[in-house]
Design an enzyme around this catalytic site. Structure first.
Site, PDB file in Angstrom:
ATOM      1  N   ASP A   1      -2.529  10.057  13.680  1.00 30.78           N
ATOM      2  CA  ASP A   1      -3.163   9.727  12.405  1.00 30.78           C
ATOM      3  C   ASP A   1      -4.046   8.493  12.524  1.00 30.78           C
ATOM      4  OD1 ASP A   1      -3.846  10.236   9.822  1.00 30.78           O
ATOM      5  OD2 ASP A   1      -1.951   9.594   8.926  1.00 30.78           O
TER       6      ASP A   1
ATOM      7  N   GLY B   1       0.820  -1.193   0.000  1.00 33.18           N
ATOM      8  CA  GLY B   1       0.000   0.000   0.000  1.00 33.18           C
ATOM      9  C   GLY B   1       0.855   1.244   0.000  1.00 33.18           C
TER      10      GLY B   1
ATOM     11  N   VAL C   1       4.704   0.890   1.301  1.00 31.14           N
ATOM     12  CA  VAL C   1       4.947  -0.257   2.174  1.00 31.14           C
ATOM     13  C   VAL C   1       5.000  -1.535   1.344  1.00 31.14           C
ATOM     14  CG1 VAL C   1       4.208  -1.446   4.255  1.00 31.14           C
ATOM     15  CG2 VAL C   1       3.526   0.912   3.875  1.00 31.14           C
TER      16      VAL C   1
END
Ligand SMILES: *[C@@H]1O[C@H](CO)[C@@H](O)[C@H](O)[C@H]1NC(C)=O
Ligand SMILES: *[C@@H]1O[C@H](CO)[C@@H](O)[C@H](O)[C@H]1NC(C)=O
Ligand SMILES: *[C@@H]1O[C@H](CO)[C@@H](O)[C@H](O)[C@H]1NC(C)=O
Ligand SMILES: *[C@@H]1O[C@H](CO)[C@@H](O)[C@H](O)[C@H]1NC(C)=O
Ligand SMILES: *[C@@H]1O[C@H](CO)[C@@H](O)[C@H](O)[C@H]1NC(C)=O
Length: 654
Positions: free
Chosen positions: A474, A356, A363
């Site tokens: 986040d 992703g 990643v």
């Protein structure tokens, strides 16, 4: 007493007789390397153990049978015995729009099916014997072509066939999600591996169940097909079990990755997907070699090559694997990965290994060859200026944290212009996939509630469980990763700090995602535990309502999820906002609590939000959440004003 004892002894004696009279009646293949199967046609076993029933040659068939037959009856005229089997298969078409015929699991009186037609009969029958009682064949077809001749329902179905291809029962390929969820469609021809279970119970009215699911998932609670089939006449005393397939005129490969079977047992041995052989990489991607025109005399050329090649090789190698390593890093010994190892683990950071792309970088999945462990490698582009030393020290000490709701950081590596972070691999990927990607299974409410609690527990740990307060910064569904047991794990924490180091003090860099950014963060730029709680509130509503905090393609009053939920709460109709995919299949009390908590955490005033410790108490039922005071909630206005501010800072920071 002694008579009781004799009885018990007699019971065990009978049991012994029963066991002794039935030979080993089960097998398991995790890949077929070295397996003694009887193969014919174009079927073959690859060196990695993958069983390939057909390759892409037209009009061919392939069969693979367990070499020895099984007795499916307790005595020659007796009742059929129960059995259970499970296998993992994949159907890979060269052209996804052109379907091959599919494949079948077969129980057959003969293992010589060479007279079958290599086209539409799945390698089982031919036009002359289709439907003939003397075939003595039971098949579970995974059929990817709609053939009107056999009354096929569509071109993507599973059917139970007795002696012929007109199924006694069939259904479009789909699988049951959750414990009381719904059926979700699957595309047999997708090239993805899938698992099938076939269970036959002779005691209960001869019930034959066929269950389908994507791989790496537990067996669904409901079968796809459940039929009463009187197989007494079909089964002979000795029957072979195996697989059959045919290509017809579409170039398709049919694969079996693993298979287990058990006679007279409740269930066949489960298959560990991690131990099954991988599917071959796409042939199409193999590069074609270019021919060079050589002008120089060949001899001179080879001489040059002999001299230059080793030097070029060494130089290229040094460059390829170059990394940054300073003295202060030596103390991190085991947490310091060699770039070369990461490069090899991820097959050179191949696109195929890309898991992703997140806010901080790409990643990749990898396997460390030394330990054979799966890892996830995040490549963050970053010029290592001042502050990198502190950053590494901090991220590694946070990385020491061990908590079941946190993704474990294993270590790092530095290169010029980039930082590589190595994490535990999370086999189920991120939560947003389960909420929004229609190809992933729907998550039932129990699963969602467990994730909600897991995230709370992980966040509480970051906020309070450690000597230093760690702000995640986040929280959102795409940053919640799921381990093999679908436990939620927080990833990416601490990374946001990377952007603080060396930042221009004149500009405020807001790290976060729109819709999750607390109003005060937009104006002050200061992340706190309360801004994390705000994001957690947005996340709660997201999971309960199955949509993102901000969505454009909905009626105006629904654009901001928090406003929409609040409006419905005021009207006393808050359950109208829940994810439609859940149906009515959830605990209303839990759902209401989660929605209420979502609103409480989204309060525009930081001081009015609960702490993560309180959130955890509410979720555990140790305390009741306070009533929502709806009087002074001018939520939207304040939120909207500030969200336009955060939009602009977001753009500045990216
Ligand atoms: C398929 O297998 C058969 C038999 O092994 C072989 O002759 C044929 O060339 C193969 N076709 C392809 C496209 O690999
Ligand atoms: C394979 O199985 C067949 C049938 O059971 C048996 O006759 C044969 O000896 C086996 N071969 C090997 C190599 O085990
Ligand atoms: C399979 O059956 C066909 C036709 O009945 C026969 O010609 C062939 O020899 C058989 N093959 C084997 C391996 O027994
Ligand atoms: C088949 O499925 C039904 C429904 O889930 C279940 O009740 C039954 O026990 C299953 N039978 C077998 C043989 O697995
Ligand atoms: C199945 O068929 C056999 C033979 O036709 C018959 O004897 C038997 O009673 C049937 N069993 C069931 C459960 O219907």
């Amino acid at each position: 007493m002694s008579s009781e004892f004799t009885k018990t002894l007699f019971f065990y004696f009978l049991l012994f007789l029963k066991l002794a009279s039935s030979p080993a009646l089960a097998f398991t293949y995790l890949g077929f390397g070295g397996a003694n199967l009887s193969l014919d046609g174009i079927s073959s076993i690859a060196s990695n153990g993958l069983l390939q029933l057909t390759n892409t040659t037209f009009n061919m068939q392939g069969h693979a049978f367990h070499p020895a037959p099984f007795s499916f009856k307790s005595d020659p005229v007796g009742k059929p015995l129960s059995f259970s089997t499970t296998f993992v298969f994949a159907i890979v078409s060269k052209n996804p729009k052109l379907n091959g015929h599919g494949l079948a699991f077969v129980i057959s009186a003969t293992s010589n099916l060479s007279t079958a037609s290599p086209t539409g009969y799945l390698g089982l029958f031919n036009p002359d014997n289709n439907g003939n009682q003397n075939n003595h064949i039971i098949a579970i077809e995974l059929d990817t072509i709609q053939n009107p001749e056999f009354q096929d329902i569509d071109d993507n179905h599973v059917g139970i066939d007795i002696n012929g291809l007109t199924s006694v029962s069939s259904r479009t390929a789909c699988y049951y999600v959750g414990s009381s969820g719904s059926f979700q469609n699957l595309n047999l021809n997708s090239g993805e591996p899938m698992q099938v279970w076939v269970d036959f119970n002779s005691e209960e009215d001869m019930q034959l169940n066929v269950t389908l699911s994507p791989v790496r998932m537990p067996k669904p609670h409901q079968p796809l097909l459940s039929s009463t089939v009187n197989v007494s006449r079909v089964l002979l005393d000795s029957m072979y079990v195996g697989f059959s397939s045919a290509t017809g005129n579409a170039p398709t490969s049919h694969y079996i990755l693993g298979w287990s079977f058990a006679m007279n047992e409740e269930r066949a041995e489960p298959l560990d997907y991690a131990k099954l052989p991988p599917l071959p990489l796409d042939d199409a991607k193999r590069g074609t070699s270019k021919k060079l025109t050589i002008l120089l005399p060949l001899a001179l050329c080879s001489l040059l090559l002999l001299v230059i090649a080793p030097i070029a090789f060494v130089v290229r190698r040094r460059f390829k694997y170059a990394e940054l390593l300073e003295d202060w890093e030596l103390e991190y010994g085991p947490h310091r990965f060699k770039y070369k190892d990461l490069f090899q683990a991820t097959k050179g950071f191949k696109e195929k290994e890309l898991l992703g792309v997140g806010g901080f970088g790409r990643v990749y999945r990898g396997v460390l060859s030394a330990s054979n462990t799966e890892i996830a490698v995040k490549r963050v582009s970053h010029e290592s200026g001042q502050g990198i030393k502190e950053f590494i020290a901090e991220i590694l000490s946070i990385g020491q944290l061990r908590h079941r709701n946190i993704v474990q950081l294993l270590g790092y590596c530095r290169r010029r212009g980039e930082l590589l972070l190595v994490y535990d691999f999370m086999p189920n990927g991120s939560l947003d996939k389960f909420l929004y990607d229609r190809t992933a299974p729907n998550l039932d409410w129990n699963g969602r509630f467990q994730i909600i609690r897991g995230v709370a527990s992980g966040l509480l740990y970051l906020h309070e469980g450690w000597e230093q307060v760690v702000v995640h910064r986040d929280i959102k569904s795409s940053n919640i990763l799921l381990d093999s047991e679908m436990n939620a794990r927080l990833g990416d924490f601490g990374l946001a700090k990377l952007y603080d180091h060396g930042a221009d003090p004149q500009t405020t860099h807001v790290v976060g995602t729109i819709g999750y950014i607390a109003p005060e963060l937009g104006s002050t730029g200061k992340a706190t535990t309360a801004t994390d709680v705000f994001a957690y509130g947005a996340f709660l509503l997201e999971v309960a309502c199955g949509r993102r905090p901000l969505e454009a393609e909905v009626p105006a009053e629904q654009v901001m999820l928090v406003d929409w939920v609040l409006d419905n709460w005021k009207k006393g109709e808050v359950l109208a906002t829940t994810d439609r995919l859940l149906g009515n299949d959830y605990s209303e009390a839990e759902m209401e609590m989660v929605l209420k908590l979502g609103l409480l955490c989204s309060h525009p005033m930081a001081a009015a939000r609960p702490s993560m410790r309180q959130v955890m108490q509410f979720l555990n039922g140790d305390a009741a959440p306070p009533e929502l005071s709806l009087v002074q909630w001018s939520f939207s206005n304040q939120y909207r004003v500030n969200s336009s501010v955060t939009i602009s800072t977001e753009i500045v920071s990216s």
